[in-house]
Design a protein around this motif. Sequence first.
Motif, short mmCIF file in Angstrom:
data_model
loop_
_atom_site.label_atom_id
_atom_site.label_comp_id
_atom_site.label_asym_id
_atom_site.label_seq_id
_atom_site.Cartn_x
_atom_site.Cartn_y
_atom_site.Cartn_z
N LYS A 135 0.85 -1.19 0.00
CA LYS A 135 0.00 0.00 0.00
C LYS A 135 0.88 1.24 0.00
N LYS B 142 7.44 -0.73 2.61
CA LYS B 142 7.79 -1.91 3.39
C LYS B 142 6.79 -2.23 4.51
N GLY B 143 6.36 -3.49 4.57
CA GLY B 143 5.49 -3.92 5.66
C GLY B 143 4.01 -3.68 5.41
N SER B 144 3.68 -3.01 4.29
CA SER B 144 2.26 -2.71 4.06
C SER B 144 1.73 -3.52 2.88
N ASN B 145 2.14 -4.78 2.80
CA ASN B 145 1.70 -5.65 1.71
C ASN B 145 0.18 -5.78 1.69
N LEU B 146 -0.37 -5.81 0.49
CA LEU B 146 -1.83 -5.84 0.35
C LEU B 146 -2.39 -7.22 0.62
N ALA C 51 -2.16 -0.65 5.62
CA ALA C 51 -2.67 -1.71 4.76
C ALA C 51 -3.51 -2.65 5.62
N TYR D 4 -10.09 -3.18 4.10
CA TYR D 4 -10.75 -3.42 2.83
C TYR D 4 -12.26 -3.37 3.00
N TYR E 208 -10.26 -10.29 -3.98
CA TYR E 208 -8.90 -10.82 -3.79
C TYR E 208 -8.94 -12.34 -3.56
N PRO F 272 -6.09 -11.60 1.77
CA PRO F 272 -5.71 -10.25 2.21
C PRO F 272 -5.30 -10.20 3.68
N GLU G 244 2.23 0.34 9.32
CA GLU G 244 2.30 -0.19 7.96
C GLU G 244 1.09 -1.09 7.68
N ARG G 245 0.80 -1.95 8.67
CA ARG G 245 -0.28 -2.91 8.54
C ARG G 245 -1.16 -2.80 9.78
#
Lengths: 476, 416
Positions: free
Chosen positions: A463, A466-470, B134, B137, B145, B153, B221-222
């Motif tokens: 997104k 690094k670290g923000s993989n979808l 991230a 959704y 997905y 996801p 990040e996530r």
Amino acid sequence: MYDLTIIGGGVIGGSILRNLSRYDLKICLLEKEDDVCMGQSKANSGIVHAGFDAAVGSLKAKFNVLGNEMMPDFAKELGVKYVNNGSLVVAFSFEEMKTLEELRERGIKNGVKGLEILDREELVNKEPNISDEAVGALFAPTGGIVCPYELTIAAIGNAMDNGAVLITNFDVCKIDGEFGNFTVYSQDGQKVETKAVINCAGLGGQKIAELVGDDYIKLGGRKGEYILLDRESGDFVSHTLFFTPTAKGKGILVSQTVDKNIILGPTAEEVSDGDTSTSADGLNSVIEKANKMCKNVPLYNTITSFAGVRAYSDRHDFIIEESKNKKGVIHCVGIESPGLTSAPAIAKYVTENLVDKLFDLREKKDFNPIRKPDYFFKNLSDDEKNEIIKTSPEYGHIICRCEQITEGEIIRAVKENPPAKNIDAVKRRTRAGMGRCQGGFCQPQVAEIIAETLGIPLTEVTKSGKGSNLVLERTK
Amino acid sequence: MMNYDIVVIGGGPAGLAAAISAYDSGAKNILILEREDKLGGILNQCIHNGFGLTRFKESLSGPEYAYRFIEEVKNRDIDVFLNTTVISLSKDKKVTAINSENGVFTVKAKAIILAMGCRERSRGALNIAGSRPAGIYSAGTAQKYVNIKGYMPGKSVVILGSGDIGLIMARRMTLEGAKVHAVCEIMPYSSGLKRNIVQCLDDFGIPLYLNHTITKIEGKERVTAVEISEVDEKRKPIKGTEMRFECDTVLFSVGLIPENELTKNAGISLSNRTRGAIVSQNRETDVPGIFACGNVLHVHDLVDFVSEESELAGKSAADYVINGEKEHNSVNCINGKNISYVLPQKIDTDLEENVKVFFRVSGTFKNCTFKLSCGDKVIIERKKKIAVPGEMETLLITSDKLKEIDGDLTLSLEGA
């Protein structure tokens, strides 16, 4: 060995990079994130301030007024949308009308042209949705709006087209050496050799200053939360509306953006880190103040909310100067509002007054100041569109339905300078995912186009770095 | 410029059924414009079953349901342009579209059927506080997905909103090995079908927290965690009721919004209740010759009803093409007490056929009465044991009842 290395890919670093790319210099930009424009330059109001607000004699006043004059041409060369929509500082009492008089006087001293006090009727004529409580306004015809991330990306892209080098994911942790022979190290072991360094690191500006022994630079962070409304409500206001500044601060603004969204905000909250979370209290306060400024604010058309953290200095003015301890280091930090407006003027000053002392500046013969915007397709005529589709059929394939962005534009954004390597980077360049569905439909397709164009698996598409993989893995 | 008798915008369940029905009703020169690379619309990613129970008396998956209609289209002389996005629509029925093969082109139609479907409301529209990492959704995006692209996801999930897609995705993610911690619903009731709550949550031990919302999303990040809170009657979070779930994914299933950008483009009047066009019983909008059906008109619970409505729109469009514009002798049909919307909003009273009225109630009601009245005169009264917003209700006005109508109609729910 580079001649100059700029630390920080925001609007200040980007504008300086672009201006330096006119000259015969080897220049490099270090950015700690996966894309440029990831700090305060991407999350601010996007206002080209007229310049009546800053204290007389301050750097802010000087660069604001100069930058305001330079912005139309700067934006035009870079293919960035700029609109001279005019600003209104709105008064809600007769005491505030007196403050507007003071603002006008200050503006005149700062060199702002055309300032005019409006009565209620004149104000309502300009902004029919203004609150019934408003009594008058200061009108600044030179006020404008620009897209801050588009400007930053375009400035850096144009510099790169003219030979500048961009290194992303380079988080500076150490700077060794002297003027003519510095080494800049990153957290993960990369290094860059350079003759001189320009610190444009935004919130990280104090840390970079400390790395060269300049512990006199003190910066703080101020978080601002925003709400953005759908383009459907884009005509709700046409000018930028400010509250009259009080001892408590400037309050929020209500403005159209260049893309015809409506922006509400920012709040102002002291923060110790770069945390850009929004809060229920913050967003509620934006809503409350927007409702004070205007009637019938179309909040039902909210498409997103966000926050940015602006760095300010303890001098409450910009810091744009040579290091006191280290020759060959220039600091451009504490660039809070009106930093965006000031950027082209700061870039010119830094080049001609500070860099000029260190290097012999010779203009390149082949400097090309023009950059074509990343998204342009939907504004073409049907004939022009068909001409392009004939040779590049991917321009006939719309990916983002809300903003009508084509596959061609997305591929172009991934390939051109500065390359977009993730979903948010594509969004900032093309507007794919920036509309009313917020990427709900197009994100999987944009991710696939990025993966294909870069030749990486979908699991590696992020997104925002690094670290923000979808996605995490294949299904069973 | 190309010329067609009927242009159908959208090749999902609504567009397919409308095109077939228009053809079978005598219109012959029909074009379907579809932006995706295949017909079927959102059904293609709905690989669960439960479709077609009403229409085919059997339980089909989404793609199976779509396949039956796609085959019917293929069996008829109906033109289809895929990968084609309509970019504008005018009142005089000119459709401008774009694709890689034809570039930008305009089609002039005698009648148009709007069948663009709907989109999901996003996190941004709700002003949910927190970070923007991230792992956030809409349920439909996650479904794409998982089911179309074949990627997960996330592995540890909290879902906000108990709309049907959210419920379906709670089960789907679980079946694919993810842990779904909770489904939160801000309202005191679910907006999804009862059967989905049973089959997708209860059967898998996934808790449903009614009167709860997400008050904060964490993670840089996530996504790393979400905080949920109970809400009061005004749907404001109650301090002290916070619960925190560590997770890597948040799915939003918080409502569907008809995609009416083109409709507005053509100057067609919309209802602020359905957010779709205002239509008469034949699904004609207030621009003669432009019809609308399916989720672009109002959000349906079951595709079976989408097909039924679209057949009506297709037939009406064919009638318009063959017999020309008709004069309407219509009354308004208005939502009254405890009713959130009624469709159609206009009803012709001089018809020799029955008219089915679709509506939703605005809360959960037991032992209540639906009442359709014309001033003081009650036209139809029907008792209902339980009515919930998640299930669309219908009321049939027979042709002889139509004759009793001499003014605007109001539909209300009484005795609650």
